[in-house]
Design a protein around this motif. Structure first.
Motif, PDB file in Angstrom:
ATOM      1  N   GLU A 185      25.944  28.837 -72.752  1.00  0.00           N
ATOM      2  CA  GLU A 185      24.796  28.053 -73.188  1.00  0.00           C
ATOM      3  C   GLU A 185      25.087  26.558 -73.170  1.00  0.00           C
ATOM      4  N   SER A 186      26.291  26.150 -73.563  1.00  0.00           N
ATOM      5  CA  SER A 186      26.620  24.721 -73.576  1.00  0.00           C
ATOM      6  C   SER A 186      26.543  24.143 -72.168  1.00  0.00           C
ATOM      7  N   LEU A 187      27.109  24.866 -71.229  1.00  0.00           N
ATOM      8  CA  LEU A 187      27.079  24.409 -69.840  1.00  0.00           C
ATOM      9  C   LEU A 187      25.656  24.448 -69.308  1.00  0.00           C
TER      10      LEU A 187
ATOM     11  N   SER B 202      22.822  24.077 -70.891  1.00  0.00           N
ATOM     12  CA  SER B 202      21.995  22.987 -71.413  1.00  0.00           C
ATOM     13  C   SER B 202      22.391  21.651 -70.794  1.00  0.00           C
ATOM     14  N   ALA B 203      23.700  21.441 -70.576  1.00  0.00           N
ATOM     15  CA  ALA B 203      24.148  20.183 -69.969  1.00  0.00           C
ATOM     16  C   ALA B 203      23.692  20.083 -68.520  1.00  0.00           C
ATOM     17  N   LEU B 204      23.745  21.185 -67.787  1.00  0.00           N
ATOM     18  CA  LEU B 204      23.290  21.176 -66.397  1.00  0.00           C
ATOM     19  C   LEU B 204      21.776  21.000 -66.315  1.00  0.00           C
ATOM     20  N   ASP B 205      21.054  21.558 -67.276  1.00  0.00           N
ATOM     21  CA  ASP B 205      19.601  21.386 -67.294  1.00  0.00           C
ATOM     22  C   ASP B 205      19.241  19.913 -67.449  1.00  0.00           C
ATOM     23  N   VAL B 206      19.981  19.204 -68.297  1.00  0.00           N
ATOM     24  CA  VAL B 206      19.750  17.761 -68.453  1.00  0.00           C
ATOM     25  C   VAL B 206      20.080  17.037 -67.143  1.00  0.00           C
ATOM     26  N   LEU B 207      21.164  17.432 -66.490  1.00  0.00           N
ATOM     27  CA  LEU B 207      21.539  16.815 -65.222  1.00  0.00           C
ATOM     28  C   LEU B 207      20.424  16.965 -64.182  1.00  0.00           C
ATOM     29  N   LEU B 208      19.826  18.145 -64.124  1.00  0.00           N
ATOM     30  CA  LEU B 208      18.792  18.402 -63.122  1.00  0.00           C
ATOM     31  C   LEU B 208      17.465  17.748 -63.464  1.00  0.00           C
ATOM     32  N   THR B 209      17.162  17.644 -64.735  1.00  0.00           N
ATOM     33  CA  THR B 209      15.847  17.102 -65.121  1.00  0.00           C
ATOM     34  C   THR B 209      15.869  15.597 -65.355  1.00  0.00           C
ATOM     35  N   GLN B 210      17.044  15.039 -65.735  1.00  0.00           N
ATOM     36  CA  GLN B 210      17.108  13.627 -66.065  1.00  0.00           C
ATOM     37  C   GLN B 210      18.048  12.835 -65.164  1.00  0.00           C
ATOM     38  N   GLY B 211      18.839  13.518 -64.352  1.00  0.00           N
ATOM     39  CA  GLY B 211      19.777  12.828 -63.480  1.00  0.00           C
ATOM     40  C   GLY B 211      19.065  11.926 -62.488  1.00  0.00           C
ATOM     41  N   ARG B 212      19.754  10.885 -62.071  1.00  0.00           N
ATOM     42  CA  ARG B 212      19.170   9.926 -61.126  1.00  0.00           C
ATOM     43  C   ARG B 212      18.981  10.582 -59.762  1.00  0.00           C
ATOM     44  N   PRO B 213      17.747  10.637 -59.263  1.00  0.00           N
ATOM     45  CA  PRO B 213      17.498  11.278 -57.964  1.00  0.00           C
ATOM     46  C   PRO B 213      17.810  10.348 -56.799  1.00  0.00           C
ATOM     47  N   THR B 214      17.863  10.917 -55.619  1.00  0.00           N
ATOM     48  CA  THR B 214      18.023  10.174 -54.376  1.00  0.00           C
ATOM     49  C   THR B 214      16.838  10.529 -53.480  1.00  0.00           C
ATOM     50  N   PRO B 215      16.232   9.557 -52.792  1.00  0.00           N
ATOM     51  CA  PRO B 215      14.972   9.804 -52.073  1.00  0.00           C
ATOM     52  C   PRO B 215      14.975  10.989 -51.111  1.00  0.00           C
ATOM     53  N   LEU B 216      16.062  11.212 -50.372  1.00  0.00           N
ATOM     54  CA  LEU B 216      16.062  12.259 -49.350  1.00  0.00           C
ATOM     55  C   LEU B 216      16.697  13.557 -49.821  1.00  0.00           C
ATOM     56  N   GLU B 217      16.982  13.686 -51.121  1.00  0.00           N
ATOM     57  CA  GLU B 217      17.763  14.825 -51.587  1.00  0.00           C
ATOM     58  C   GLU B 217      17.066  16.164 -51.311  1.00  0.00           C
ATOM     59  N   LEU B 218      15.766  16.204 -51.354  1.00  0.00           N
ATOM     60  CA  LEU B 218      15.031  17.439 -51.076  1.00  0.00           C
ATOM     61  C   LEU B 218      14.486  17.482 -49.653  1.00  0.00           C
ATOM     62  N   SER B 219      13.981  16.367 -49.166  1.00  0.00           N
ATOM     63  CA  SER B 219      13.219  16.395 -47.910  1.00  0.00           C
ATOM     64  C   SER B 219      14.072  16.536 -46.663  1.00  0.00           C
ATOM     65  N   LEU B 220      15.287  15.965 -46.650  1.00  0.00           N
ATOM     66  CA  LEU B 220      16.051  15.926 -45.402  1.00  0.00           C
ATOM     67  C   LEU B 220      16.358  17.316 -44.847  1.00  0.00           C
ATOM     68  N   PRO B 221      16.928  18.244 -45.625  1.00  0.00           N
ATOM     69  CA  PRO B 221      17.182  19.579 -45.055  1.00  0.00           C
ATOM     70  C   PRO B 221      15.905  20.298 -44.640  1.00  0.00           C
ATOM     71  N   LEU B 222      14.840  20.139 -45.415  1.00  0.00           N
ATOM     72  CA  LEU B 222      13.571  20.789 -45.089  1.00  0.00           C
ATOM     73  C   LEU B 222      13.009  20.270 -43.775  1.00  0.00           C
TER      74      LEU B 222
ATOM     75  N   LEU C 269      20.488  28.355 -62.115  1.00  0.00           N
ATOM     76  CA  LEU C 269      20.985  27.856 -63.395  1.00  0.00           C
ATOM     77  C   LEU C 269      20.918  28.928 -64.472  1.00  0.00           C
ATOM     78  N   ASP C 270      19.915  29.774 -64.402  1.00  0.00           N
ATOM     79  CA  ASP C 270      19.761  30.817 -65.416  1.00  0.00           C
ATOM     80  C   ASP C 270      20.859  31.868 -65.350  1.00  0.00           C
ATOM     81  N   THR C 271      21.620  31.897 -64.268  1.00  0.00           N
ATOM     82  CA  THR C 271      22.736  32.851 -64.209  1.00  0.00           C
ATOM     83  C   THR C 271      23.839  32.478 -65.195  1.00  0.00           C
ATOM     84  N   TYR C 272      23.816  31.255 -65.730  1.00  0.00           N
ATOM     85  CA  TYR C 272      24.809  30.851 -66.721  1.00  0.00           C
ATOM     86  C   TYR C 272      24.465  31.356 -68.123  1.00  0.00           C
ATOM     87  N   SER C 273      23.230  31.726 -68.343  1.00  0.00           N
ATOM     88  CA  SER C 273      22.815  32.140 -69.688  1.00  0.00           C
ATOM     89  C   SER C 273      23.042  33.640 -69.850  1.00  0.00           C
ATOM     90  N   PRO C 274      23.259  34.095 -71.087  1.00  0.00           N
ATOM     91  CA  PRO C 274      23.386  33.331 -72.341  1.00  0.00           C
ATOM     92  C   PRO C 274      24.834  33.009 -72.702  1.00  0.00           C
TER      93      PRO C 274
END
Length: 364
Positions: free
Chosen positions: A41-43, A45-65, A33-38
């Motif tokens: 910046e608008s994009l 900040s919006a993506l940061d909100v998506l990643l930190t506040q977006g609705r998660p799904t239970p297997l989104e991290l664990s399944l590939p691992l 995400l930091d490759t978008y800065s500086p």
């Protein structure tokens, strides 16, 4: 062979090891995400909100691992794939909320901004995450193709889901929607993790939804020394496992809404498999169900009556048999692909958690 207590302890430790990698996935995402800065910046900040506040799904991290660890014994190499899988779900949940008429839970973000951020978060950012991974060029290109194939299938399925009307489609047509909009993403995650674990030896495009004979496959402990043909078969079969898990997850999601939620599917007139199954296999109930459908949008009582009809024993019986067959097939694939604990035990637990059989509300 481990006794049951030792097996449980081993599985719990494996789950702990997988969870320990989650912060690394989030750190990887933050770096991409930091490759978008500086300059963007608008994009950013919006993506940061998506990643930190977006609705998660239970297997989104664990399944590939888990898939990577089940093949190779190590989860960490699959961090980029887990990041990509999480991005897809965060974006997809925003789109899904809009389609259902809900406001995405991205606090302080205008709906239009959330939609545009989700487009970038589900398409551009995952490709950047793969581009940033320290991988051989051909393997990176194959993983990117896996992701794009999953994206295309899911978009096709979502469009068909919106267009379908329960009274006009068959259960096979609904199942095809489920295969595309949901199962294809679990398939994509498992395919990518397996391809990565085999070090890119499976270079041919897999077709995970095709039927395979599990008996033809052996379970490699690592990709070292594994032939290209075997690697391709293994990647294909892992994709099929993901496909089955995704189907079960979609059915469980339907059940959650029907039994414990607001019955949004009935309110929105969604062509769910169980509803279409009722309309196509219960002739005596069809006329009443068709009468209830347009009324269900604005009436809790009508939704309750329709749900009761969907849970009748003669409707639920064959439906549960179908779900049981999906469950059995998923376990059969694990028996052959990765029979050794502990990570396979974790995957079996995921299969069981997503297998939700229905209890009939009426006598046969």
């Amino acid at each position: 062979m481990l006794d049951p207590d030792e097996q449980l302890c081993s599985q719990q430790q494996a789950e702990k090891n997988i969870r320990a990698v989650f912060p690394e996935v989030r750190q990887y995402l933050a770096g991409v995400l930091d490759t978008y800065s500086p300059h963007h910046e608008s994009l950013h900040s919006a993506l940061d909100v998506l990643l930190t506040q977006g609705r998660p799904t239970p297997l989104e991290l664990s399944l590939p691992l888990l898939v990577h660890a089940a093949i190779s014994g190590e989860a960490r190499p699959a961090v980029p794939v887990a990041a990509v899988h999480a991005l897809w779900w965060r974006a997809a949940n925003v789109f899904d909320d809009f389609v259902d008429g809900d406001e995405p839970p991205l606090h302080g973000t205008a709906p239009g901004v959330a939609m545009v951020a989700a487009l970038e978060g589900g398409y551009g950012l995952p490709l950047r995450a793969l581009q940033a991974a320290p991988l051989p060029g051909p393997l990176r290109q194959r993983l990117m193709q896996d992701y794009l194939d999953g994206w295309t299938c899911a978009i096709d399925g979502q469009i068909a889901d919106v267009r379908n009307h329960p009274q006009e489609v068959s259960t096979e047509e609904v199942l095809e929607v489920y295969r595309n909009k949901s199962a294809s993403i679990y398939e994509m995650a498992c395919t990518m993790a397996a391809r990565l674990a085999h070090g890119g030896q499976a270079s041919s495009p897999p077709r995970p939804s095709d039927s395979l004979d599990p008996g033809r496959l052996a379970a490699p402990a690592t990709h070292t020394g594994v032939s290209d043909v075997h690697a391709h078969q293994s990647v294909t079969a892992w994709g099929e496992f993901g496909h089955l898990l995704g189907l079960l997850a979609q059915f469980r999601n339907d059940h959650d809404d029907l039994l414990d939620g607001d019955r949004e599917d009935l309110r929105n007139g969604t062509a769910t498999y169980l509803l279409v199954h009722l309309l196509n296999t219960a002739p005596t109930a069809r006329e009443r169900a068709l009468a209830l459908l347009p009324q269900a949008a604005g009436s809790d009582d009508k939704r309750q009556e329709l749900a009761h009809m969907m849970l009748a024993a003669d409707v639920v019986g064959p439906y549960n048999q179908f779900l049981t067959s999906l469950n059995s097939r998923a376990h059969a694939l694990l028996d052959t692909l990765a029979p050794a604990p502990p990570f396979t035990d974790c995957l079996r637990a995921r299969v069981e958690a997503e297998t939700s059989l229905l209890t009939p509300t009426c006598p046969a």
